[in-house]
Design a protein around this motif. Structure first.
Motif, PDB file in Angstrom:
ATOM      1  N   GLY A 175       1.901  18.374   1.141  1.00  0.00           N
ATOM      2  CA  GLY A 175       1.806  19.211   2.342  1.00  0.00           C
ATOM      3  C   GLY A 175       2.900  20.250   2.420  1.00  0.00           C
ATOM      4  O   GLY A 175       2.644  21.450   2.266  1.00  0.00           O
ATOM      5  N   TYR A 176       4.123  19.820   2.638  1.00  0.00           N
ATOM      6  CA  TYR A 176       5.241  20.761   2.706  1.00  0.00           C
ATOM      7  C   TYR A 176       5.364  21.529   1.393  1.00  0.00           C
ATOM      8  O   TYR A 176       5.525  22.754   1.375  1.00  0.00           O
ATOM      9  N   GLY A 177       5.304  20.802   0.279  1.00  0.00           N
ATOM     10  CA  GLY A 177       5.369  21.451  -1.022  1.00  0.00           C
ATOM     11  C   GLY A 177       4.148  22.307  -1.302  1.00  0.00           C
ATOM     12  O   GLY A 177       4.231  23.310  -2.022  1.00  0.00           O
ATOM     13  N   SER A 178       3.017  21.927  -0.734  1.00  0.00           N
ATOM     14  CA  SER A 178       1.789  22.709  -0.906  1.00  0.00           C
ATOM     15  C   SER A 178       1.969  24.114  -0.318  1.00  0.00           C
ATOM     16  O   SER A 178       1.607  25.118  -0.943  1.00  0.00           O
ATOM     17  N   LEU A 179       2.525  24.185   0.872  1.00  0.00           N
ATOM     18  CA  LEU A 179       2.753  25.474   1.516  1.00  0.00           C
ATOM     19  C   LEU A 179       3.754  26.308   0.723  1.00  0.00           C
ATOM     20  O   LEU A 179       3.582  27.518   0.551  1.00  0.00           O
ATOM     21  N   ARG A 180       4.804  25.661   0.227  1.00  0.00           N
ATOM     22  CA  ARG A 180       5.811  26.393  -0.547  1.00  0.00           C
ATOM     23  C   ARG A 180       5.208  26.940  -1.839  1.00  0.00           C
ATOM     24  O   ARG A 180       5.521  28.062  -2.251  1.00  0.00           O
ATOM     25  N   ALA A 181       4.328  26.168  -2.481  1.00  0.00           N
ATOM     26  CA  ALA A 181       3.687  26.631  -3.711  1.00  0.00           C
ATOM     27  C   ALA A 181       2.881  27.903  -3.460  1.00  0.00           C
ATOM     28  O   ALA A 181       2.836  28.809  -4.306  1.00  0.00           O
ATOM     29  N   ILE A 182       2.243  27.986  -2.290  1.00  0.00           N
ATOM     30  CA  ILE A 182       1.461  29.172  -1.937  1.00  0.00           C
ATOM     31  C   ILE A 182       2.382  30.351  -1.651  1.00  0.00           C
ATOM     32  O   ILE A 182       2.142  31.479  -2.109  1.00  0.00           O
ATOM     33  N   GLU A 183       3.442  30.108  -0.906  1.00  0.00           N
ATOM     34  CA  GLU A 183       4.395  31.174  -0.586  1.00  0.00           C
ATOM     35  C   GLU A 183       4.988  31.786  -1.853  1.00  0.00           C
ATOM     36  O   GLU A 183       5.170  33.006  -1.948  1.00  0.00           O
ATOM     37  N   LEU A 184       5.311  30.949  -2.829  1.00  0.00           N
ATOM     38  CA  LEU A 184       5.945  31.434  -4.050  1.00  0.00           C
ATOM     39  C   LEU A 184       5.029  32.347  -4.854  1.00  0.00           C
ATOM     40  O   LEU A 184       5.515  33.158  -5.664  1.00  0.00           O
ATOM     41  N   LEU A 185       3.734  32.248  -4.663  1.00  0.00           N
ATOM     42  CA  LEU A 185       2.820  33.151  -5.372  1.00  0.00           C
ATOM     43  C   LEU A 185       3.089  34.612  -5.019  1.00  0.00           C
ATOM     44  O   LEU A 185       2.873  35.508  -5.844  1.00  0.00           O
ATOM     45  N   THR A 186       3.583  34.856  -3.809  1.00  0.00           N
ATOM     46  CA  THR A 186       3.865  36.242  -3.427  1.00  0.00           C
ATOM     47  C   THR A 186       5.075  36.791  -4.188  1.00  0.00           C
ATOM     48  O   THR A 186       5.229  38.003  -4.309  1.00  0.00           O
ATOM     49  N   LYS A 187       5.935  35.919  -4.700  1.00  0.00           N
ATOM     50  CA  LYS A 187       7.060  36.371  -5.520  1.00  0.00           C
ATOM     51  C   LYS A 187       6.583  36.856  -6.889  1.00  0.00           C
ATOM     52  O   LYS A 187       7.332  37.527  -7.613  1.00  0.00           O
ATOM     53  N   GLU A 188       5.359  36.506  -7.259  1.00  0.00           N
ATOM     54  CA  GLU A 188       4.795  36.988  -8.508  1.00  0.00           C
ATOM     55  C   GLU A 188       4.167  38.373  -8.356  1.00  0.00           C
ATOM     56  O   GLU A 188       3.774  38.986  -9.348  1.00  0.00           O
ATOM     57  N   GLY A 189       4.070  38.841  -7.116  1.00  0.00           N
ATOM     58  CA  GLY A 189       3.483  40.149  -6.866  1.00  0.00           C
ATOM     59  C   GLY A 189       2.131  40.098  -6.191  1.00  0.00           C
ATOM     60  O   GLY A 189       1.535  41.140  -5.911  1.00  0.00           O
ATOM     61  N   PHE A 190       1.628  38.896  -5.916  1.00  0.00           N
ATOM     62  CA  PHE A 190       0.375  38.790  -5.171  1.00  0.00           C
ATOM     63  C   PHE A 190       0.629  39.108  -3.702  1.00  0.00           C
ATOM     64  O   PHE A 190       1.679  38.763  -3.147  1.00  0.00           O
ATOM     65  N   THR A 191      -0.330  39.752  -3.049  1.00  0.00           N
ATOM     66  CA  THR A 191      -0.236  39.962  -1.614  1.00  0.00           C
ATOM     67  C   THR A 191      -0.482  38.629  -0.912  1.00  0.00           C
ATOM     68  O   THR A 191      -1.027  37.691  -1.512  1.00  0.00           O
ATOM     69  N   PRO A 192      -0.106  38.503   0.352  1.00  0.00           N
ATOM     70  CA  PRO A 192      -0.375  37.247   1.066  1.00  0.00           C
ATOM     71  C   PRO A 192      -1.831  36.811   1.021  1.00  0.00           C
ATOM     72  O   PRO A 192      -2.125  35.643   0.781  1.00  0.00           O
ATOM     73  N   ILE A 193      -2.772  37.739   1.211  1.00  0.00           N
ATOM     74  CA  ILE A 193      -4.182  37.332   1.203  1.00  0.00           C
ATOM     75  C   ILE A 193      -4.627  36.946  -0.205  1.00  0.00           C
ATOM     76  O   ILE A 193      -5.463  36.056  -0.391  1.00  0.00           O
ATOM     77  N   GLU A 194      -4.051  37.577  -1.226  1.00  0.00           N
ATOM     78  CA  GLU A 194      -4.361  37.177  -2.600  1.00  0.00           C
ATOM     79  C   GLU A 194      -3.844  35.772  -2.884  1.00  0.00           C
ATOM     80  O   GLU A 194      -4.511  34.982  -3.565  1.00  0.00           O
ATOM     81  N   ASN A 213       0.332  36.309  11.946  1.00  0.00           N
ATOM     82  CA  ASN A 213      -0.512  37.015  10.982  1.00  0.00           C
ATOM     83  C   ASN A 213       0.122  36.897   9.603  1.00  0.00           C
ATOM     84  O   ASN A 213       1.280  37.259   9.417  1.00  0.00           O
ATOM     85  N   ILE A 214      -0.623  36.400   8.625  1.00  0.00           N
ATOM     86  CA  ILE A 214      -0.052  36.240   7.288  1.00  0.00           C
ATOM     87  C   ILE A 214       0.267  37.583   6.641  1.00  0.00           C
ATOM     88  O   ILE A 214       1.125  37.650   5.750  1.00  0.00           O
ATOM     89  N   THR A 215      -0.402  38.644   7.089  1.00  0.00           N
ATOM     90  CA  THR A 215      -0.103  39.959   6.537  1.00  0.00           C
ATOM     91  C   THR A 215       1.328  40.362   6.860  1.00  0.00           C
ATOM     92  O   THR A 215       2.004  41.019   6.062  1.00  0.00           O
ATOM     93  N   ASP A 216       1.807  39.962   8.020  1.00  0.00           N
ATOM     94  CA  ASP A 216       3.183  40.274   8.416  1.00  0.00           C
ATOM     95  C   ASP A 216       4.185  39.448   7.625  1.00  0.00           C
ATOM     96  O   ASP A 216       5.246  39.937   7.243  1.00  0.00           O
ATOM     97  N   ASN A 217       3.845  38.175   7.369  1.00  0.00           N
ATOM     98  CA  ASN A 217       4.789  37.277   6.706  1.00  0.00           C
ATOM     99  C   ASN A 217       4.029  36.073   6.177  1.00  0.00           C
ATOM    100  O   ASN A 217       3.451  35.317   6.950  1.00  0.00           O
ATOM    101  N   ILE A 218       4.041  35.865   4.863  1.00  0.00           N
ATOM    102  CA  ILE A 218       3.336  34.729   4.271  1.00  0.00           C
ATOM    103  C   ILE A 218       3.882  33.409   4.793  1.00  0.00           C
ATOM    104  O   ILE A 218       3.162  32.409   4.863  1.00  0.00           O
ATOM    105  N   ASN A 219       5.149  33.382   5.196  1.00  0.00           N
ATOM    106  CA  ASN A 219       5.743  32.143   5.700  1.00  0.00           C
ATOM    107  C   ASN A 219       5.132  31.686   7.016  1.00  0.00           C
ATOM    108  O   ASN A 219       5.380  30.560   7.463  1.00  0.00           O
ATOM    109  N   ASN A 220       4.315  32.532   7.633  1.00  0.00           N
ATOM    110  CA  ASN A 220       3.603  32.105   8.841  1.00  0.00           C
ATOM    111  C   ASN A 220       2.632  30.964   8.568  1.00  0.00           C
ATOM    112  O   ASN A 220       2.201  30.282   9.508  1.00  0.00           O
ATOM    113  N   ILE A 221       2.304  30.711   7.287  1.00  0.00           N
ATOM    114  CA  ILE A 221       1.425  29.571   7.007  1.00  0.00           C
ATOM    115  C   ILE A 221       2.085  28.249   7.363  1.00  0.00           C
ATOM    116  O   ILE A 221       1.408  27.219   7.479  1.00  0.00           O
ATOM    117  N   GLU A 222       3.394  28.250   7.551  1.00  0.00           N
ATOM    118  CA  GLU A 222       4.094  27.033   7.969  1.00  0.00           C
ATOM    119  C   GLU A 222       3.896  26.744   9.453  1.00  0.00           C
ATOM    120  O   GLU A 222       4.213  25.645   9.919  1.00  0.00           O
TER     121      GLU A 222
END
Length: 479
Positions: free
Chosen positions: A387-406, A442-451
């Protein structure tokens, strides 16, 4: 082998599940009394109005949308002013909130590392109570287990979740690890011959498992036999490899590979056939945008090999400590002490440089047309929980250059594609299961909002995320 190497090996668990979509009990079937306190909504018909809607199909976030669900199925979506809401519907005003599809994650476990320090002894502890609840509370509505250490426990968990005896994500269950000679964990059976591989696959397929996972020391002939045996049963197989390279496995017909490129031994100088040589940074000798990397990516895409990204488990091994207070608070006292006294110190600057290259190669793979999925892998050095790690794994994808929705698409629709379940789950579309995550912001504003998860709907039943997480404080590690 030093302690850090052992811990990194622990973090490489995996398997692929791909049969048909799991049968689901009717959404309104009663949950037990113990779960009732966590249910916020169980009405037959619900309308979510004025929300931001994460449209992962078109990779955009829509504004002022309404979603109507009935009897566990999405029946309407559209602009709020245009959607006719049934008179019987319970209306939830979602102004300022985003609704995401339920996460579909593919490298999950129901166990956690519990190694002794002196003498060093690797062990995994099954957590059949806390982990399913943690996953659900953080928005994971479908999960493929990624290698089992208690196979009958995992089968029982799947049945109990499907019949609403407990709460948790719908499970695609993977058989026990298929390991070769020299495996490090006592719970992994060693398979050294072609006949053993065939018997293993057929036995566990008969028991009800829907996928298999090859592990680090399995050699080429045994892996090929396992792949063929799984395919003969209409099932799929993934791998956390080492003795066999990614290129070799792709050419054999493996369906999926775990941990992005972290488990690839293709670039290690002097790698011998069928020999497992593990390096902290397996691609330190190459340019992640260079010809060697591109050639391997091309081979994987040519053979339609799916990759599962598990960034959170590797971030925990980087030099800088990234564990958050809510994760420490969730741990039982003895689990937290084990982590702080031992595991938290096993970090390396080499992993920081490895992460940079991993970021590049995963993005290059996806940009070239490869199917990239996401997973948690709650193992490693112990700082990644379900759960907690699941959200972090998704957030880290944006460090690869993916947009939040991607990033959200990778963790939802791509996972559904890998499971061949995209007709039922993975996106917010009419006719699909009402698996929804309602977050504040809104995840567009900040991917960390998924938390900021408020409610998680599974088959139309809405669970209060924060109540579940509050009830699990200080419990994770006990059961």
């Amino acid at each position: 082998m030093n302690k850090l190497s052992r811990i990194i090996i622990i973090g490489f668990g995996t398997v692929i599940g791909c049969l048909g979509f799991a049968d689901r009990v009717h959404a309104q079937a009663a949950y037990p009394y113990s779960a009732q306190a966590y249910i916020a909504y169980k009405q037959d018909t619900i309308a979510f109005t004025h929300c931001y809607l994460a449209d992962v199909i078109h990779k955009t976030v829509l504004n002022d949308e309404t979603i109507v669900i009935a009897h566990g199925i999405i029946i309407k979506t559209g602009k709020t002013k245009a959607v006719q809401i049934p008179h019987s519907a319970t209306i939830i005003d979602c102004t300022g909130k985003t609704i995401l599809p339920g996460f579909v994650l593919l490298h999950e476990h129901m166990f956690y590392p519990a190694a002794s320090v002196s003498p060093y002894y690797v062990h995994y502890k099954q957590l059949p109570v806390s982990f399913p609840s943690l996953y659900l509370a953080c928005g994971v509505t479908t999960a493929r287990t990624a290698g089992s250490v208690e196979p009958y426990s995992d089968l029982s968990l799947k049945k109990e979740i499907d019949t609403h005896q407990i709460i948790g994500p719908s499970l695609y269950v993977t058989a026990p690890y298929m390991e070769g000679e020299g495996g490090f964990a006592p719970q992994m059976h060693e398979i050294t011959t072609i006949d053993e591989a065939k018997r293993f696959v057929n036995f566990w397929a008969d028991e009800g498992f829907t996928s298999f996972k090859a592990y680090m020391n399995l050699n080429r002939s045994v892996l090929k036999a396992a792949i063929d045996a799984a395919h003969a049963r209409g099932l799929k197989i993934t791998g956390h490899l080492c003795a066999v390279t990614y290129r070799e496995a792709a050419e054999m017909g493996i369906d999926q590979l775990e941990h992005g490129f972290f488990a690839a031994t293709d670039f290690i100088p002097g790698k011998q056939e069928d020999a497992c040589v593990s390096e902290l940074n397996p691609f330190k000798h190459i340019d992640p945008r260079g010809k060697q990397a591109k050639d391997l990516i091309d081979v994987l895409i040519k053979h339609k090999v799916i990759l599962t990204s598990t960034l959170a488990v590797f971030e925990g091994l980087c030099k800088q400590d990234t564990i958050t207070q809510n994760v420490l608070d969730a741990m039982s006292p003895d689990t937290r002490d084990m982590y702080l006294k031992y595991y938290s110190h096993e970090r390396s600057a080499d992993m920081d440089s490895a992460m940079v290259k991993e970021f590049v190669m995963e993005k290059e793979f996806a940009d070239a047309g490869g199917l990239l999925c996401a997973g948690t892998d709650p193992t490693g050095n112990g700082d990644v929980l379900a759960g907690y790690g699941s959200l972090r794994a998704i957030e880290l994808l944006t460090k690869e250059g993916f947009t939040p929705i991607e990033a959200i698409r990778i963790a939802t629709y791509n996972g559904a594609l890998a499971l061949q379940a995209q007709q039922n789950i993975g996106s917010i579309e009419v006719g699909k299961h009402a698996d929804l995550v309602v977050i504040d912001g809104n995840i567009t504003d900040n991917i960390n909002n998924i938390e900021k998860t408020e409610w998680v709907f599974k088959d139309g039943v809405g669970f209060n995320s924060q109540k579940i997480l509050q009830g699990l404080k200080g419990q994770v590690g006990k059961y």
